[in-house]
Design an enzyme around this catalytic site. Structure first.
Site, short mmCIF file in Angstrom:
data_model
loop_
_atom_site.label_atom_id
_atom_site.label_comp_id
_atom_site.label_asym_id
_atom_site.label_seq_id
_atom_site.Cartn_x
_atom_site.Cartn_y
_atom_site.Cartn_z
NE ARG A 130 -4.03 -1.79 2.33
CZ ARG A 130 -3.99 -2.95 2.99
NH1 ARG A 130 -2.96 -3.25 3.76
NH2 ARG A 130 -4.99 -3.80 2.89
CE LYS B 237 2.46 -21.26 12.18
NZ LYS B 237 3.20 -20.10 12.65
CG ASP C 90 2.86 -19.06 16.72
OD1 ASP C 90 2.72 -18.72 15.54
OD2 ASP C 90 3.88 -18.79 17.39
CG HIS D 171 6.32 -24.73 12.96
ND1 HIS D 171 6.08 -24.59 11.63
CD2 HIS D 171 6.36 -23.47 13.48
CE1 HIS D 171 5.98 -23.29 11.34
NE2 HIS D 171 6.13 -22.61 12.44
CE LYS E 19 6.10 -16.62 20.36
NZ LYS E 19 7.16 -16.90 19.38
C1 BG6 Z 1 6.67 -19.16 13.51
C2 BG6 Z 1 5.87 -18.74 14.70
O1 BG6 Z 1 5.88 -19.92 12.62
O2 BG6 Z 1 7.78 -19.94 13.93
C3 BG6 Z 1 6.75 -17.95 15.67
O3 BG6 Z 1 4.78 -17.95 14.28
C4 BG6 Z 1 7.97 -18.76 16.04
O4 BG6 Z 1 6.04 -17.60 16.84
C5 BG6 Z 1 8.68 -19.25 14.78
O5 BG6 Z 1 8.84 -17.93 16.78
C6 BG6 Z 1 9.81 -20.19 15.11
O6 BG6 Z 1 10.52 -20.44 13.94
P1 BG6 Z 1 12.08 -20.70 13.97
O7 BG6 Z 1 12.43 -20.97 12.55
O8 BG6 Z 1 12.70 -19.46 14.52
O9 BG6 Z 1 12.26 -21.87 14.88
#
Ligand code: BG6
Length: 499
Positions: free
Chosen positions: A50, A153, A240, A245, A345
């Site tokens: 934008r 995602k 998340d 993952h 976290k």
């Molecule tokens: C992301 C999450 O998909 O993966 C984040 O939204 C997370 O919250 C991140 O910190 C972790 O990815 P990586 O590659 O740093 O382990």
């Protein structure tokens, strides 16, 4: 999955190009593909946003993003070549007005290759509408060229919304045009789980309920919610990290050998694992899942705020920043073996690891000697930051007496001279190559939602209380309630003394 040849020519159209993902991951990854000579000479990159930027400003902004990642070691000659691929297009992606203009921009001249990958680096709420609008102006129609859409995602917010999104985009795209990203699958160490299992015969005969006691998959971070308060407070750790993952990692660790490494065979096996996960009923959620939120604490020497004190987090939020989950895979290979997934976290360390704990030997042979109770074997697969493999064994201590101690066989997966690549480099290249093996098929996403949906529903009704843990710790002690056996304990990293 090494690529050695130059890729097809194409146009990468990045929606949300001025946003965080594009700055931190996509543009640096595309630049590194340029460095590696992997982009075809005529490939172009159209940044869409934008902001009122022109081409010159775009190039100077991208230069800064790329330079920040290259830690000041930007190659000016390569960047000049890269910058010639860049172009900017201003528009509001939810309005209708932009799309006919975009179509003319892309197709009126021969400046842009006809193969187009549309990358949705935008809010998930906008995926559906952008795809509809692209369809309205026939930009998704394939003739002699291909049209692909890359979706970040989360795919949906829960099972129902994922199904609705799939119905919506499925009207305009074939499944083989959709590239659903889970960037963990682009990590070399995650792909190594498959190589470790299926390129070696040593472990595979042991890889089952007869020899394995339990499995742990952990992703921990010292970082807090940072600048993503709005997204994160609506998502939480289960959505998340675990739904995507960690469940993906679990499928790679536990799946049957696929017919081949080709996309459909691989994904067929992963889906079978997700389908075999024992459903968690609403009443049993607390026996299988645990959530908590960080309070204030210390990360290294720095005092950090609690989640509720972070900017833009509602004072009464019960969003989890820590989630742990116990699953059972009800199939021939894994029935009865607990699999613990855990993420958080503001934990003590940043690391991801798969830890496989083997059973005790069936007999205590050294009963009459001075050997203390034999410890269990562990196989540890370090995903990050340590890219390594460790096998822990019991050995005899040197000396006259029959004493034992733990020893480990360690292998580094990375030699110092190995090239460091980022997950996004491989994934962006795979989109151009049409290789979908590292992307999620819709049924994988759907079955992953089915695993976590009952937990999310139950948690969404419990708005009065959430456990807390001090930032910088390994999470709340109470998460131990998930353990099936008294002797189970969290494995915090490689060092056996830590957990
Ligand atoms: C992301 C999450 O998909 O993966 C984040 O939204 C997370 O919250 C991140 O910190 C972790 O990815 P990586 O590659 O740093 O382990």
């Amino acid at each position: 999955m090494e690529k050695t040849t130059m890729t097809d020519t194409c146009t990468y159209v990045i929606f949300g190009a001025t946003g965080n993902l594009s700055r931190v991951k996509l543009m640096p990854a595309l630049y590194r593909l340029e460095v590696a000579g992997r982009l075809s000479d005529t490939t172009r990159i159209l940044l869409l946003g934008r902001r009122p930027w022109d081409r010159e400003q775009t190039i100077s902004e991208v230069r800064e993003w790329v330079n920040a990642k290259a830690r000041g070691r930007l190659d000016e000659v390569v960047f000049k070549r890269f910058s010639q691929r860049l172009d900017y297009f201003k528009g509001d992606l939810t309005g209708q007005e932009m799309y006919p203009r975009l179509k003319s921009h892309l197709t009126d001249s021969s400046a842009f290759p006809e193969n187009i990958a549309f990358y949705m680096a935008i809010s998930p709420a906008e995926f559906g509408v952008v795809i509809e609008r692209l369809n309205d102006v026939t930009l998704l129609e394939e003739g002699h060229s291909w049209r692909r859409v890359v979706i970040e995602k989360p795919f949906g917010y829960d099972l129902e919304s994922a199904q609705a999104l799939q119905r919506r985009i499925g009207r305009h795209l074939r499944e083989d045009q959709i590239y659903r990203i889970d960037h963990y699958l682009g990590k070399g160490t995650v792909q190594n789980v498959l190589v470790f299992r299926f390129a070696n015969t040593m472990m595979e005969p042991l890889w089952n309920r007869n020899y394995i006691d339990h499995i742990q998959i952990t992703h921990s971070e010292t970082l807090g919610v940072g600048s993503r308060a709005h997204f994160y407070d609506n998502a939480g750790a289960m959505r998340d990290m675990i739904q995507s993952h960690l469940l993906q990692l679990m499928t790679l660790v536990t799946m049957e050998p696929p017919v081949s490494m080709e996309a459909e065979s691989l994904r067929d096996e992963k889906v079978k694992v997700l389908k075999s996960v024992r459903p968690i009923s609403h009443n049993a959620v607390h026996a299988y899942a645990f959530r908590a939120q960080y309070g204030e604490g210390m990360i290294g020497n720095e005092k950090v705020s609690g989640y509720l004190q972070e900017e833009n987090i509602p004072a009464d939020s019960v969003t989890e920043t820590y989630a742990a989950l116990k699953l059972y895979i009800d199939n021939w290979r894994w029935r009865g073996i607990p699999i613990y997934l855990r993420t958080g976290k503001r934990l003590a360390e940043t690391q991801s690891q798969v830890s496989i704990c083997f059973r005790h030997p069936p007999q205590q042979f050294f009963r009459d000697t001075q050997v203390e109770r034999i410890k269990q074997n562990w196989v540890l697969l370090g995903i990050q930051p340590c890219e390594c493999l460790r096998v822990e064994m019991t050995v005899k201590e040197p000396g006259l007496e029959m004493r034992t101690r733990q020893s480990s066989l360690d292998a580094n997966l990375r030699e110092t001279e190995d090239i460091q690549t980022d997950a996004y480099e491989e994934l962006l290249l795979d989109v151009i190559d049409g290789d979908r093996s590292l992307f999620l098929r819709y049924d994988e996403v759907e079955y992953a939602w089915r695993v976590v949906d009952p937990i999310l529903q139950r948690w969404s009704m419990e708005r009065d209380f959430i456990h807390t843990y001090p930032a910088g710790s390994w999470g709340p002690e109470e998460s131990r309630f998930l353990f099936e056996k008294e002797k189970h304990r969290w494995r915090h990293g490689l060092d056996p003394e830590k957990g």
